[in-house]
Write a protein that holds these residues in place. Structure first.
Motif, short mmCIF file in Angstrom:
data_model
loop_
_atom_site.label_atom_id
_atom_site.label_comp_id
_atom_site.label_asym_id
_atom_site.label_seq_id
_atom_site.Cartn_x
_atom_site.Cartn_y
_atom_site.Cartn_z
N ALA B 68 53.82 0.98 21.93
CA ALA B 68 54.70 1.02 20.77
C ALA B 68 54.05 1.74 19.59
O ALA B 68 54.73 2.40 18.81
N VAL B 72 55.58 4.91 17.23
CA VAL B 72 55.81 4.92 15.78
C VAL B 72 55.30 6.22 15.16
O VAL B 72 55.99 6.86 14.37
N ARG B 75 57.54 9.18 15.93
CA ARG B 75 58.75 9.20 15.09
C ARG B 75 58.43 9.69 13.68
O ARG B 75 59.20 10.42 13.07
N GLU B 88 58.26 5.58 7.45
CA GLU B 88 58.51 5.42 8.89
C GLU B 88 57.39 4.64 9.56
O GLU B 88 57.64 3.71 10.35
N VAL B 89 56.16 4.97 9.23
CA VAL B 89 55.02 4.24 9.81
C VAL B 89 54.99 2.80 9.31
O VAL B 89 54.84 1.86 10.10
N GLY B 92 57.68 0.88 10.99
CA GLY B 92 57.38 0.67 12.41
C GLY B 92 56.34 -0.41 12.61
O GLY B 92 56.48 -1.28 13.48
N GLU B 95 57.83 -3.80 11.78
CA GLU B 95 58.67 -4.26 12.87
C GLU B 95 57.84 -4.89 13.98
O GLU B 95 58.15 -5.96 14.50
N ILE B 96 56.76 -4.23 14.33
CA ILE B 96 55.88 -4.74 15.37
C ILE B 96 55.23 -6.05 14.94
O ILE B 96 55.18 -7.02 15.70
N THR B 130 47.15 8.63 12.80
CA THR B 130 48.23 8.02 12.03
C THR B 130 47.90 7.89 10.55
O THR B 130 48.73 8.17 9.69
N ARG B 172 61.36 -7.66 6.18
CA ARG B 172 60.98 -6.25 6.28
C ARG B 172 60.85 -5.62 4.91
O ARG B 172 59.89 -4.89 4.61
#
Lengths: 186, 186
Positions: B68, B72, B75, B88-89, B92, B95-96, B130, B172
């Motif tokens: 996963a 991320v 994306r 976005e990072v 992501g 979310e994880i 990243t 979130r």
DNA sequence: GTCTATACGTCGATAGAC
DNA sequence: GTCTATCGACGTATAGAC
């Protein structure tokens, strides 16, 4: 009357230093008494002259840290404004994270220690008191979670490679800025 | 041809679920195969039908997460502005952290896993890539360390009691706000 | 596929010589 | 105070019956 730490081979303070390093690197559970003894230059049975159990070593290793945390809170309570109390706690925790980093890692992350201290409840009580001191009455979730992120993130931040380039004062200042940002009201 | 996870007693997916829970609670080293087998309702030897070694179980447990994370990053690379990539990072990772919390704890904090993955270097490489994507060229120390605090703090923040009161969307949003504050330029 | 039984190492902890 | 030697419990892993 020597108050100096005795770093002689097999001395208590050297045993504690070795143990702390291994605890932080491998975790308490994965650190065997054999491993500590080897690195300290004594035998396994030699440890048992100083300590009756492994847990006794663990608690003695963490003792300075477990004393330092309430001391920070006591200093913070002396301040009259919330902002001053927040800065005092942030500064105190940062100081500990930077200069007792190994112990801080173990204290914050090791599940073996969590179980050992979980029986006592003293750790949780300290944090409830301290966070209440920082957050004040009716804290909004954003600030509450910001604080949780700070205290948990302090471990990783103080280990970051970028820390290596900075002098001590700048390190404190940078981490303090992180804490202030996370705790600022909207 | 059933692509559905089999949660039958002793099925692979149930073994993994049990193992993950124990790994997160007690640490990998402190989790014995006997303990996993007991909770899963099989015998120790039963595990060895599915897996040759304990490490194989560990890696299989963490596989979804290890897949996963690069997803991320991929994306995020599609976005054209730095701000969009950062969001976005952050989103992501949040979310994880929220929905695979047990795995995230193990991945971020377990020294056993650190050693296991340390041989591969793939994890470090992912994070270098990243973080570079998020920080851009010539990042100042403040932002660099803020990012380190976020990624490390995400574990503790997503476990905070205050999280329990919030609905999923607010969680979130709150964590995203923490990340934005830590990563904002002066 | 899952069991019982067991091999073999290491763990924390102890006994007793020096 | 530090050593050697050893204990019982438990760790991972394997062999072989069903």
């Amino acid at each position: 009357m020597s108050a100096m730490p005795q770093r002689r081979r097999g001395g208590r303070d050297q045993l504690l230093a070795v143990a702390l390093r291994l605890f932080a690197r491998d975790g308490i559970q994965a650190t065997s008494l054999q491993g500590i003894a080897d690195e300290a230059g004594v035998t396994k049975a030699g440890l048992y002259y100083h300590y009756k159990t492994k847990d006794e070593i663990v608690l003695d290793v963490l003792k300075p840290l477990l004393d330092a945390l309430p001391a920070v809170t006591r200093r913070a309570e002396a301040h009259r404004t919330r902002a001053a109390r927040v800065d005092e706690v942030l500064g105190g925790l940062i100081e500990i994270a930077l200069h007792e980093h190994s112990g801080f890692v173990v204290l914050m992350q090791d599940p073996y220690l969590t179980r050992l201290l979980g029986q006592q409840e003293s750790m949780r009580q300290w944090w409830d008191e301290t966070s209440a001191l920082m957050l004040g009455p009716d804290p909004d979730p954003q600030t509450r979670i910001g604080l949780a992120m700070f205290i948990s993130g302090l471990v990783g931040a103080s280990r970051d490679p970028a820390m290596a380039d900075l002098d001590d004062r700048t390190r404190r200042q940078t981490l303090l800025e992180c804490g202030r940002r996370l705790l600022q009201r909207d």
